[in-house]
Design a protein around this motif. Structure first.
Motif, PDB file in Angstrom:
ATOM      1  N   UNK A 123       0.823  -1.523  -0.004  1.00  0.00           N
ATOM      2  CA  UNK A 123      -0.196   0.076   0.289  1.00  0.00           C
ATOM      3  C   UNK A 123       1.209   1.393   0.317  1.00  0.00           C
ATOM      4  N   UNK A 124       0.346   2.278  -0.928  1.00  0.00           N
ATOM      5  CA  UNK A 124       1.039   3.024  -0.709  1.00  0.00           C
ATOM      6  C   UNK A 124       1.447   4.460   0.466  1.00  0.00           C
ATOM      7  N   UNK A 125       2.942   4.300   0.957  1.00  0.00           N
ATOM      8  CA  UNK A 125       2.759   4.764   2.114  1.00  0.00           C
ATOM      9  C   UNK A 125       2.896   6.007   2.258  1.00  0.00           C
ATOM     10  N   UNK A 126       2.068   6.714   1.203  1.00  0.00           N
ATOM     11  CA  UNK A 126       1.841   8.516   1.557  1.00  0.00           C
ATOM     12  C   UNK A 126      -0.014   8.213   2.252  1.00  0.00           C
ATOM     13  N   UNK A 127      -0.101   7.204   1.436  1.00  0.00           N
ATOM     14  CA  UNK A 127      -1.734   7.355   2.098  1.00  0.00           C
ATOM     15  C   UNK A 127      -1.873   6.493   3.259  1.00  0.00           C
ATOM     16  N   UNK A 128      -1.126   5.619   4.030  1.00  0.00           N
ATOM     17  CA  UNK A 128      -0.393   5.174   5.242  1.00  0.00           C
ATOM     18  C   UNK A 128      -0.878   6.454   6.025  1.00  0.00           C
ATOM     19  N   UNK A 129       0.911   7.264   5.581  1.00  0.00           N
ATOM     20  CA  UNK A 129       0.835   8.727   6.432  1.00  0.00           C
ATOM     21  C   UNK A 129      -0.026   9.152   6.581  1.00  0.00           C
ATOM     22  N   UNK A 130      -0.820   9.383   5.254  1.00  0.00           N
ATOM     23  CA  UNK A 130      -2.264  10.341   5.897  1.00  0.00           C
ATOM     24  C   UNK A 130      -3.222   9.800   5.401  1.00  0.00           C
ATOM     25  N   UNK A 131      -4.375   9.293   6.318  1.00  0.00           N
ATOM     26  CA  UNK A 131      -6.159   8.563   5.638  1.00  0.00           C
ATOM     27  C   UNK A 131      -6.546   9.431   5.428  1.00  0.00           C
ATOM     28  N   UNK A 132      -6.233  10.907   5.028  1.00  0.00           N
ATOM     29  CA  UNK A 132      -7.026  12.055   4.325  1.00  0.00           C
ATOM     30  C   UNK A 132      -6.726  12.235   2.778  1.00  0.00           C
ATOM     31  N   UNK A 133      -5.749  11.652   2.616  1.00  0.00           N
ATOM     32  CA  UNK A 133      -5.439  11.904   1.402  1.00  0.00           C
ATOM     33  C   UNK A 133      -6.348  10.456   0.676  1.00  0.00           C
ATOM     34  N   UNK A 134      -6.323   9.237   0.809  1.00  0.00           N
ATOM     35  CA  UNK A 134      -6.911   8.498   0.098  1.00  0.00           C
ATOM     36  C   UNK A 134      -7.996   8.942  -0.634  1.00  0.00           C
ATOM     37  N   UNK A 135      -8.069   9.270  -2.478  1.00  0.00           N
ATOM     38  CA  UNK A 135      -8.420   9.371  -3.262  1.00  0.00           C
ATOM     39  C   UNK A 135     -10.164   8.686  -3.362  1.00  0.00           C
ATOM     40  N   UNK A 136     -10.928   9.557  -3.161  1.00  0.00           N
ATOM     41  CA  UNK A 136     -12.360   8.640  -2.858  1.00  0.00           C
ATOM     42  C   UNK A 136     -13.431   9.722  -3.709  1.00  0.00           C
ATOM     43  N   UNK A 137     -12.608  11.330  -3.842  1.00  0.00           N
ATOM     44  CA  UNK A 137     -13.674  11.948  -4.287  1.00  0.00           C
ATOM     45  C   UNK A 137     -13.609  12.129  -6.294  1.00  0.00           C
ATOM     46  N   UNK A 138     -14.373  12.799  -6.970  1.00  0.00           N
ATOM     47  CA  UNK A 138     -14.481  12.305  -8.281  1.00  0.00           C
ATOM     48  C   UNK A 138     -13.549  13.808  -8.124  1.00  0.00           C
ATOM     49  N   UNK A 139     -14.417  15.013  -7.637  1.00  0.00           N
ATOM     50  CA  UNK A 139     -14.518  15.725  -7.608  1.00  0.00           C
ATOM     51  C   UNK A 139     -13.438  16.938  -6.637  1.00  0.00           C
ATOM     52  N   UNK A 140     -12.857  17.692  -6.612  1.00  0.00           N
ATOM     53  CA  UNK A 140     -12.022  18.492  -5.259  1.00  0.00           C
ATOM     54  C   UNK A 140     -13.298  19.153  -4.006  1.00  0.00           C
ATOM     55  N   UNK A 141     -12.161  19.495  -3.090  1.00  0.00           N
ATOM     56  CA  UNK A 141     -12.743  20.054  -2.057  1.00  0.00           C
ATOM     57  C   UNK A 141     -14.742  19.251  -1.907  1.00  0.00           C
ATOM     58  N   UNK A 142     -14.806  17.908  -2.236  1.00  0.00           N
ATOM     59  CA  UNK A 142     -15.617  17.807  -1.779  1.00  0.00           C
ATOM     60  C   UNK A 142     -16.453  16.426  -1.427  1.00  0.00           C
ATOM     61  N   UNK A 143     -16.267  16.438   0.264  1.00  0.00           N
ATOM     62  CA  UNK A 143     -15.728  15.422   1.373  1.00  0.00           C
ATOM     63  C   UNK A 143     -16.118  13.849   1.212  1.00  0.00           C
ATOM     64  N   UNK A 144     -18.174  14.807   0.450  1.00  0.00           N
ATOM     65  CA  UNK A 144     -18.877  13.825   0.614  1.00  0.00           C
ATOM     66  C   UNK A 144     -19.163  12.762  -0.157  1.00  0.00           C
ATOM     67  N   UNK A 145     -18.032  13.451  -1.841  1.00  0.00           N
ATOM     68  CA  UNK A 145     -18.442  12.785  -2.875  1.00  0.00           C
ATOM     69  C   UNK A 145     -17.925  11.378  -2.936  1.00  0.00           C
ATOM     70  N   UNK A 146     -18.686  10.480  -3.353  1.00  0.00           N
ATOM     71  CA  UNK A 146     -17.813   9.169  -3.009  1.00  0.00           C
ATOM     72  C   UNK A 146     -17.155   7.692  -3.921  1.00  0.00           C
ATOM     73  N   UNK A 147     -18.187   9.226  -5.464  1.00  0.00           N
ATOM     74  CA  UNK A 147     -17.512   8.484  -6.746  1.00  0.00           C
ATOM     75  C   UNK A 147     -16.064   6.537  -6.484  1.00  0.00           C
ATOM     76  N   UNK A 148     -15.141   7.444  -6.755  1.00  0.00           N
ATOM     77  CA  UNK A 148     -14.227   6.872  -6.551  1.00  0.00           C
ATOM     78  C   UNK A 148     -14.172   5.940  -5.847  1.00  0.00           C
ATOM     79  N   UNK A 149     -14.003   6.085  -4.838  1.00  0.00           N
ATOM     80  CA  UNK A 149     -14.286   4.572  -3.326  1.00  0.00           C
ATOM     81  C   UNK A 149     -15.232   3.712  -3.640  1.00  0.00           C
ATOM     82  N   UNK A 150     -16.491   4.560  -4.075  1.00  0.00           N
ATOM     83  CA  UNK A 150     -17.675   3.418  -4.504  1.00  0.00           C
ATOM     84  C   UNK A 150     -17.506   2.679  -5.800  1.00  0.00           C
TER      85      UNK A 150
END
Lengths: 332, 479
Positions: free
Chosen positions: B355-382
């Motif tokens: 697993x990418x160590x950058x993500x392990x060090x910063x869980x907030x960096x896990x890409x989950x959204x398809x648009x910036x600054x929309x934490x509720x958007x889950x297109x990527x992780x869905x």
């Protein structure tokens, strides 16, 4: 056919080894409850077993997602009911204010209305876990950064005071920092369900339309037509009364909209609950299928163990007797 | 009278030898490779006297060993086949152990938990705890794949070690056979037959050799043998060649394969060969196909299939992730963070996935959204979570379906191998029984022989006594 000591011992050893292995297998099956001790025990079942396990895991995922979604629907429903109730109170307040006996108390009504607006904003800022339920996909405190100096909170809805204008002598304004994008979750194969209620569905265009009406009503109560604060006992004009009536109508419509949004949440909750129950039944059924393939039939395994034990015992007895006797035993 | 004494003496000697042979049979009743022996008797020459021919008793014509070359050949062939499937079954069982199948802590479980966590994160993309759980599950999945990949590689490595030690043992046996050939030529008896004990040792060496290789044996009239395997002559008279296990690297593909070279006693290589049966053939197949991640064979390779699953999973997940935004990404260009990266290798395989160590060090960096600054958007992780039920993931199967197909194939091969092993064991048992029936020592039979020789010896002794008495009577006639 000549029978030799080697052939006797080799066959006996082979028989005893096979029977011991079979007994060990049956004992392990009974002890662990697992029918399959290695993949090659039932190769034709492996694909089914993997499939059942995969299906169960998938269904459990959907079930878990539905659990979370249902909890959020409950929170949203409570918030919407609170908003609807407050809007109804505002309607009642507006109707009361229209009464001649109350025309001299519009200052007081203004204060009541302001507290109701604040109550609606508080309900609109309801959070579920660490997200704000009516903020769309921009729903966390971190993403809701206030724009200084007027905005101060990291909540989606905030009542701020801007510079007074003739149209808005109080300068009050409700800011919406979230967005109106819907959130979806996967609740079945190829099936998603919207879990969020967007602000525009509750508060009209931009998520603030109803607040504009409420503030306009407040301004009517609190300020005279010339924009100065209403003095105690100052009676409303006919035009002001007409405006209040129009605002009450708009608020009634807004209440209906909120009730519709609440109904949508209720319908969604019912649908999700039914789906949740269906999934629970599916999981039970799939587990039963899986159990038939993977779990030991204890009765059958016990009987087989018993048979193997008897065979082992008699193999030992016969082997011991055959190996002991030869012509040498009878030579003097 | 003197003739009778000679007849009695010959009978005494013959029966004593018969007794010795019987005793030797009884002594070797449990000796592996021993074939029972019998004394061959023949009547002595006839001598004319008084117009008549009188027999001169009994003579030992030789010692016969009960051994049928046809049965021996079948026995060696069956041993080779049985050893091949035994080794195959052992390797497949070790693969099952490496996979943890059938069990609860498998790659399938790790995949399920990974997709569970993705699904949970899709429902709550902004929740840090769910992001941490997702990363933990991704790490667990990578660890499960690493563990299995390394276990399979370790199994492959130990397969090579086993092939090397087996080759060494084969060389010892080949030397032994050449040495026995030499001894046989030096110790032929009067009838031109080899010493039985040398033939027994030769047979035993050939039996053991047939466990490792498919061997064909041609026997010379003197009893020496020439040993051939897969067309290569390994032993000829007193010369033994040697078999050496080699790892060969294909520079263009990076694939290493196991092959066997044949060397002369002076160390020069005269060629390579691929055993067709026996333990060595199974080890070569395991190393070159079943456990080879770069196998180009159409036959099943667990290492290749596992790497295929791993790289496809990583590629598909990364394809989503690199287009997504983390909680604090403001855009407009996606930061391009992959979830899975290779560790300790150029490409993502079961052994290198991490697993990418950058993500392990910063869980907030896990890409989950398809648009910036929309934490509720889950297109990527869905979309990542939806891979679990994507029927087009690999070979028209879901990830778990593909893994299931791998285990099902392994189970089929394992069951087939077990069936063939059982059949080979049965055949070998039948041939062993047939062989034992001919060559084995039967104690009842030997006890009967003992009595026979004892009684004959007693009678011969009586002949000598009576002849002596008669001679004495004759001598005393003149007194």
């Amino acid at each position: 056919m000549r029978v030799t000591l080697q052939s006797l011992t080799t066959r006996l050893q082979s028989t005893l080894t096979d029977l011991s292995a079979r007994q060990a297998q049956q004992q392990t099956r009974i002890a662990t409850g697992q029918r399959l001790l290695q993949l090659s025990d039932a190769p034709s079942d492996i694909a089914d077993i993997t499939s059942y396990r995969s299906t169960i895991a998938r269904l459990q995922r959907y079930s878990s997602t539905l659990d979370g979604a249902l909890a959020e629907q409950g929170t949203t429903e409570t918030a919407l009911e609170s908003i609807a109730t407050t809007l109804s109170n505002v309607q009642t307040l507006g109707i009361d204010a229209q009464q001649i006996a109350n025309h001299d108390k519009w200052n007081v009504f203004a204060q009541h209305l302001l507290s109701n607006i604040r109550a609606i904003i508080e309900a609109a800022n309801t959070s579920h876990g660490d997200i704000y339920v009516l903020a769309g996909t921009k729903n966390t405190a971190a993403s809701l950064q206030p724009t200084a100096p007027l905005e101060t909170t990291q909540m989606p809805f905030e009542l701020v005071t801007t510079s007074p204008t003739p149209a808005n002598p109080s300068g009050l304004e409700v800011r919406f920092k979230g967005n109106t994008e819907a959130r979806f979750v996967q609740t079945g194969d190829g099936h998603t369900e919207q879990v969020s209620t967007t602000a525009d569905k509750v508060f009209g265009s931009g998520g603030t339309e109803v607040f504009t009406t409420l503030i306009a009503l407040y301004n009517t109560f609190a300020y005279a037509p010339d924009g100065t604060p209403r003095s105690d006992g100052q009676l409303p004009t006919a035009e002001e009364l007409d405006r209040v009536a129009a605002y009450i109508k708009q608020i009634a419509d807004a209440t209906t909209t909120v009730n519709q949004a609440t109904a949508e949440v209720g319908i969604r909750t019912d649908r999700m609950t039914a789906q949740h129950e269906q999934i629970a039944e599916d999981i039970t059924r799939q587990r039963e299928f899986l159990s038939r393939l993977t779990d030991t039939d204890v009765a059958a395994a016990t009987m087989q163990l018993q048979r193997d034990q008897i065979a082992y015992e008699y193999s030992l007895k016969i082997g011991a007797r055959m190996l002991n006797l030869s012509l040498f035993d009878f030579l003097q | 009278m003197i003739r009778s004494l000679e007849i009695g003496k010959r009978a005494l000697i013959a029966n004593q030898r018969g007794f010795d042979v019987t005793s030797n049979n009884i002594a070797n009743v449990n000796t592996p490779g021993y074939a029972r022996q019998a004394l061959m008797l023949q009547p002595g020459e006839s001598i004319p006297a008084g117009g008549l021919y009188f027999g001169m008793g009994v003579l030992s014509a030789g010692i016969r060993q009960f051994r049928d070359e046809l049965i021996e050949r079948d026995y060696r062939s069956s041993t080779s086949t049985q050893s091949y499937y035994q080794q195959e079954a052992t390797t497949l069982q070790r693969i099952e152990t490496a996979l943890g199948e059938p069990g609860d802590q498998t790659i399938q479980t790790a995949m399920q938990q990974f997709f569970d966590a993705a699904s949970q994160l899709a429902a709550n993309p902004s929740r840090i705890a769910d992001r941490q759980l997702f990363l933990a599950r991704a790490s667990d999945l990578a660890a499960a794949l690493n563990r299995t990949g390394n276990a399979i590689e370790s199994l492959r490595s130990s397969t090579f070690d086993r092939a090397t030690s087996t080759a060494n043992r084969i060389n010892e046996l080949l030397s032994t056979l050449a040495s026995i050939n030499q001894q046989i030529n030096a110790t032929l008896d009067a009838s031109g037959q080899p010493a039985a004990s040398l033939v027994d040792r030769q047979t035993q060496a050939l039996q053991e050799l047939s466990q490792y290789l498919d061997v064909s044996v041609s026997r010379e009239p003197t009893g020496t043998v020439n040993v051939t395997s897969s067309g290569m002559v390994l032993v000829s008279l007193n010369t033994a060649l040697s078999v050496n296990a080699l790892q060969q690297l294909n520079a263009s593909t990076g694939e290493t394969t196991l092959s066997f070279s044949i060397r002369k006693p002076d160390g020069t290589t005269i060629g390579t060969f691929q055993p067709r049966s026996g333990e060595l053939a199974s080890l070569a197949k395991s190393y070159n196909v079943t456990l080879n991640p770069l196998s180009s064979s159409t036959e099943f390779s667990i290492a290749r299939e596992l790497d295929r699953l791993t790289s496809t999973l990583a590629d598909r997940v990364n394809a989503f992730m690199t287009t997504g935004y983390g909680l604090n990404d403001t855009g407009p260009v996606p930061p391009g963070r992959a979830l899975f990266v290779p560790a300790g290798g150029p490409a993502i395989t079961a052994r290198t996935i991490a697993v990418n160590t950058t993500l392990l060090a910063d869980p907030a960096a896990v890409p989950t959204s398809s648009t910036p600054n929309t934490p509720g958007n889950s297109d990527i992780i869905a979309a990542t979570a939806a891979l679990a039920s994507d029927g087009t993931f690999l070979d028209s199967m879901t990830p778990e379906g593909y893994y299931g197909a791998i285990t099902a194939q392994l189970a089929q091969i394992g069951a087939g191998t077990n069936d063939r092993l059982t059949a080979a064991k049965t055949v070998l048992q039948q041939i062993t029984t047939e062989r034992e029936s001919l060559s084995g020592v039967n104690l009842d039979e030997e006890a009967t022989n003992l009595i026979t020789y004892q009684r004959a010896f007693e009678a011969a002794a009586r002949v000598v006594t009576v002849s002596s008495d008669m001679l004495s009577t004759l001598v005393n006639l003149g007194r």
